[in-house]
Design a protein around this motif. Structure first.
Motif, PDB file in Angstrom:
ATOM      1  N   GLN B 249      -3.177  -6.993   5.248  1.00 49.53           N
ATOM      2  CA  GLN B 249      -4.487  -6.332   5.330  1.00 49.53           C
ATOM      3  C   GLN B 249      -5.615  -7.352   5.487  1.00 49.53           C
ATOM      4  O   GLN B 249      -6.606  -7.092   6.167  1.00 49.53           O
ATOM      5  CB  GLN B 249      -4.748  -5.508   4.055  1.00 49.53           C
ATOM      6  CG  GLN B 249      -3.627  -4.560   3.678  1.00 49.53           C
ATOM      7  CD  GLN B 249      -3.731  -3.192   4.331  1.00 49.53           C
ATOM      8  OE1 GLN B 249      -4.505  -3.013   5.253  1.00 49.53           O
ATOM      9  NE2 GLN B 249      -2.944  -2.246   3.857  1.00 49.53           N
ATOM     10  N   GLN B 255      -8.459  -0.738  11.978  1.00 45.21           N
ATOM     11  CA  GLN B 255      -7.342  -0.023  11.371  1.00 45.21           C
ATOM     12  C   GLN B 255      -6.107  -0.143  12.264  1.00 45.21           C
ATOM     13  O   GLN B 255      -6.135   0.223  13.428  1.00 45.21           O
ATOM     14  CB  GLN B 255      -7.729   1.453  11.208  1.00 45.21           C
ATOM     15  CG  GLN B 255      -6.758   2.227  10.375  1.00 45.21           C
ATOM     16  CD  GLN B 255      -7.014   3.718  10.484  1.00 45.21           C
ATOM     17  OE1 GLN B 255      -7.460   4.211  11.509  1.00 45.21           O
ATOM     18  NE2 GLN B 255      -6.740   4.438   9.418  1.00 45.21           N
ATOM     19  N   VAL B 257      -2.790   0.741  10.970  1.00 46.55           N
ATOM     20  CA  VAL B 257      -1.928   1.876  10.630  1.00 46.55           C
ATOM     21  C   VAL B 257      -2.785   2.876   9.854  1.00 46.55           C
ATOM     22  O   VAL B 257      -3.726   2.486   9.166  1.00 46.55           O
ATOM     23  CB  VAL B 257      -0.706   1.455   9.784  1.00 46.55           C
ATOM     24  CG1 VAL B 257       0.238   0.584  10.600  1.00 46.55           C
ATOM     25  CG2 VAL B 257      -1.125   0.722   8.532  1.00 46.55           C
ATOM     26  N   PRO B 258      -2.471   4.164   9.984  1.00 40.92           N
ATOM     27  CA  PRO B 258      -3.327   5.173   9.353  1.00 40.92           C
ATOM     28  C   PRO B 258      -3.424   5.028   7.838  1.00 40.92           C
ATOM     29  O   PRO B 258      -4.496   5.163   7.264  1.00 40.92           O
ATOM     30  CB  PRO B 258      -2.656   6.490   9.742  1.00 40.92           C
ATOM     31  CG  PRO B 258      -1.889   6.174  10.991  1.00 40.92           C
ATOM     32  CD  PRO B 258      -1.417   4.761  10.829  1.00 40.92           C
ATOM     33  N   SER B 259      -2.300   4.734   7.187  1.00 38.15           N
ATOM     34  CA  SER B 259      -2.348   4.554   5.739  1.00 38.15           C
ATOM     35  C   SER B 259      -1.063   3.877   5.297  1.00 38.15           C
ATOM     36  O   SER B 259      -0.047   3.930   6.002  1.00 38.15           O
ATOM     37  CB  SER B 259      -2.473   5.903   5.024  1.00 38.15           C
ATOM     38  OG  SER B 259      -1.261   6.635   5.157  1.00 38.15           O
ATOM     39  N   GLU B 262       1.710   6.354   5.203  1.00 34.33           N
ATOM     40  CA  GLU B 262       2.278   6.663   6.512  1.00 34.33           C
ATOM     41  C   GLU B 262       3.154   5.506   7.006  1.00 34.33           C
ATOM     42  O   GLU B 262       4.195   5.728   7.624  1.00 34.33           O
ATOM     43  CB  GLU B 262       1.134   6.930   7.500  1.00 34.33           C
ATOM     44  CG  GLU B 262       1.624   7.232   8.887  1.00 34.33           C
ATOM     45  CD  GLU B 262       1.012   8.493   9.474  1.00 34.33           C
ATOM     46  OE1 GLU B 262       0.755   9.443   8.715  1.00 34.33           O
ATOM     47  OE2 GLU B 262       0.809   8.506  10.693  1.00 34.33           O
TER      48      GLU B 262
END
Lengths: 411, 338
Positions: B249, B255, B257-259, B262
């Motif tokens: 990160q 962004q 990846v979405p989360s 996910e």
């Protein structure tokens, strides 16, 4: 400055708009070209023996980031279109006026006004007032204007004023913090990279807006096959778009950034070999109109850094002519087209009465020995810094004398 | 023949025949990356490390061959495990090890990297271990100092000692690396570990698959002789080794990846997913792990198959081998005088 005395250069090869260089002489009077061809010196003229050298127009360098006279004079450059990316930006009439005077007496400086205030891409700068102060064109600077509404207003307004808009075609959303073109080299080196299509995306948008507004657009550097195809197609439709490039993008591919060589860090970044070949093809077929140096001398404090932290750009003024003459020797273009790319076309973009050998034009003249060999040496450059990716490279072609407006400044 | 050399010969008869004699076995001044190393040079370092694996398991973990030498760990980016591993490695070989935590040093005061390098050089270090957040920064410093430089991770470029310790771990667990099918999954784009491992494992004859969503898959990665996958299950089929990477990160702008949830759904190594690999497949992770994201706890701790703590152990041995080998010319070791 008083009007220089008349003179005649004879026994040279005149570089004309078309055809091979032709034996002949050129007479200058009152700072302008008086006559050329099979002529004799007037009585009282100083006579210069060209000894078989090329008699060519002085180079018009369209888009430099610094005024660096020794480098320009070495490279046969008599006019430099200065990018607005100065500190502070050339976004105010007073700064433009100051910059326009900064080359006197031995260099023409044509400032490109900042298209937007502080080059932020948001609010239009005072283009008409800057034009009054000497800005012959406007430029978006090192970055693209992301907001399409702003770009449309800019092109309409600049079009009304008859000023060319010079854009840096690189989609910021894609390019982000990239320092290299996505591909094997960037992947192996672990460098932040952006796809080459960042250029085509930006070029497509800019061309669409140019078409919509009818205004003149110049894409300062077009370096990818896909963006060049867009320019080619737009020209075929009659869109008033022109394209430029610097020698780095026709001489080098991204292999040159191996070993993290910061002297090969460019903006836009160097591309893959297929794109380099596409640039050569576009130089040959007329899609590209201008070759400029992008002169951006950078000392060790900007270049002796990790690749991602180093500033992009190269000191290109001294090598502009010799590297373009490579194209002539390789048969990509002929001598007449080389000087169209280096002088006549950029002069036309600026609207100045120079850039070719024609009676009545300003006598910006270079005597050039096109075959004289020399070796680029970054430690001994005339430029204020030696950041060239062509260090130690043998090249051919040297300016032996230079006149600006009929006044001898070199040789 | 010196005592050291004869004891080496008797301990490992195959050792000398596999690579050139003396300094020709590893003719590099620095260890900047796996790129540029021949496979026999990689194997030489792995073989050299074996003796330190043994030493490190003894109660007396001391060899004095680097006594009197000064090693500087210059970490321009935060690190705990790698810095500690290098520090222990240097100390077990008898060197004086000093740590420079440059994240809070004069670098913050505007000193250039070159000036810092020149300063370190003037202090007459005998080896410098460098970590830096920018790709290529370590080779930049290596060009300005007179002593060997070890890359402890530069940006997203290389982390060679991690790849070497992974190779040593694998070689011990599987006997040989040639012919193994290795699946590397996670944030490949930002991972220097992945780059070094791809180079190292393919050089040693492994079949390497890499798996990531498109946004985290570097372009042109096929050129590194690896097979790219987006589907983790497909990438796992028939795998002998599963190497997981965390989402970096801190290197992401925007962004990717979405989360995390996910990401886990598609790329998390669960016990269930591990079942798609060979039944004796081993699990590796360079750390630090984000348990419950790229790797589940019951996989990370799976007895007999998780090599994660073994990797840490091998790290010290590999770094001892690197520091030993790189300082041999300077120490005028038999056959190594420059």
């Amino acid at each position: 400055m008083s009007t220089p005395a008349p003179f005649t250069i004879r026994n040279g090869l005149l570089v004309l708009a078309e055809g091979a260089p032709r034996k002949g002489a050129l007479r200058v009077s009152g700072g302008r070209i008086a006559a050329l061809g099979n002529i004799q010196p007037d009585e009282g003229d100083t006579v210069v023996d060209a000894k078989g050298a090329l008699i060519a127009p002085g180079l018009v360098d369209f888009g430099t980031f610094a005024i660096d006279k020794p480098a320009f004079h070495f490279g046969g450059i008599t006019r430099a279109a200065l990018m607005p990316d100065q500190s502070p930006a050339l976004d105010h009439p007073a700064r433009v006026r100051f910059a326009a005077q900064s080359g006197k007496p031995d260099l023409w400086v044509h400032p490109l006004g900042a298209a937007t205030r502080a080059l932020e891409g948001k609010e239009l700068a005072e283009l008409a007032l800057m034009r009054e102060a000497g800005a012959l064109a406007v430029a978006t600077g090192r970055h693209w204007i992301a907001d399409s509404g702003t770009m449309l207003r800019l092109l309409r307004y600049a079009g009304m004023l008859g000023m060319v808009v010079v854009s840096h075609a690189e989609d910021g959303g894609l390019s982000g913090n990239a320092v290299a073109t996505a591909g094997e080299m960037a992947t192996r080196l672990g460098l932040p990279s952006a796809p080459a299509e960042a250029e085509a995306l930006a070029a497509a948008r800019d061309i669409a807006i140019a078409e919509l507004s009818g205004a003149r657009l110049h894409l300062r550097q077009v370096t990818t096959a896909s963006a060049l195809a867009l320019v080619r197609a737009a020209k075929a439709r009659g869109v008033a778009v022109t394209a430029g490039v610097t020698p780095a993008h026709f001489m080098l591919s991204d292999l040159a950034i191996g070993d993290f060589r910061t002297f090969a860090r460019m903006s836009p970044p160097l591309r893959c070999e297929a794109d380099r070949q596409a640039v050569l093809a576009a130089l040959a077929d007329g899609t590209i109109d201008v070759i400029a140096s992008g002169h951006d001398p950078r000392g060790p404090e900007d270049k002796r850094l990790p690749f991602v932290d180093a500033e992009p750009g190269m000191a290109g003024a001294e090598t502009l002519l010799a590297l373009t003459l490579n194209l002539v020797r390789d048969g990509v273009i002929d001598m007449a087209r080389a000087f169209a790319l280096l002088a006549a076309n950029p002069a036309r973009l600026l609207g100045v009465d120079a850039g070719s050998l024609e009676a009545g034009l300003q006598a910006d003249i270079a005597l050039i020995d096109p075959d004289r060999p020399w070796i680029v040496n970054s430690d001994k450059m005339a430029a204020s810094a030696g950041n060239t990716p062509f260090d130690r490279q043998p090249v051919q072609g040297r300016v032996t004398a230079l006149w600006k407006g009929g006044a001898r400044i070199v040789g | 023949m010196s005592k050291a050399l004869s004891s080496m010969t008797s301990a490992k008869p195959s050792h000398l025949s596999r690579y050139p004699a003396g300094s020709a076995a590893f003719p590099h001044r620095n260890l900047l990356g796996i790129a540029g190393l021949e496979s026999h040079e990689i194997e030489f370092l792995l073989d050299e490390a074996e003796q330190w694996v043994e030493l490190n398991r003894q109660p007396q973990k001391r060899d004095d061959r680097l006594a009197g030498l000064t090693i500087i760990n210059a970490f321009f980016e935060n690190s705990t495990r790698t810095r500690l591993s290098f520090e222990i490695a240097g100390k077990r070989l008898g060197a004086d090890v000093v740590n420079m935590n440059a994240a809070q040093s004069s670098v913050k005061k505007g000193e250039t990297l070159i000036d810092t390098a020149v300063t370190l050089n003037a202090m007459r270090a005998d080896a410098i271990v460098i970590r830096h957040a920018s790709s290529g920064a370590v080779s930049l410093i290596a060009g300005k100092v007179d002593c060997p430089v070890v890359n402890a991770g530069d940006g997203q470029h290389e982390h060679p000692t991690q790849a070497l310790l992974d190779a040593l771990t694998l070689r011990q667990a599987k006997g040989s690396i040639a012919g193994l099918r290795v699946t590397i999954c996670g944030d490949l784009l930002h991972s220097r570990v992945a780059r070094s491992n791809m180079l190292c494992l393919t050089a040693l004859g492994a079949e390497v698959r890499v798996c990531a969503p498109p946004a985290l898959m570097p372009e042109g990665i096929e050129a590194m002789k690896v097979a790219p996958f987006h589907d983790f299950d497909a990438a796992l089929a028939g795998a002998d080794v599963v190497m997981m990477l965390r989402l970096q990160q801190e290197r992401m702008e925007g962004q990717f990846v979405p989360s995390p949830r996910e990401f886990r759904h598609l790329y998390g190594l669960t016990l269930d997913r591990l079942g798609k690999a060979n039944s004796d497949a081993v699990v590796m992770h360079p750390g630090p792990m984000n348990r419950g994201i790229e790797i589940d706890s019951n996989v990370a701790d799976i007895a007999g198959r998780s090599l994660i703590t073994r990797q840490v152990e091998m790290g010290v041995a590999i770094r001892m081998a690197c520091l030993d080998v790189l300082t041999r010319c300077h120490r005028r070791a038999e056959g190594w005088s420059a």
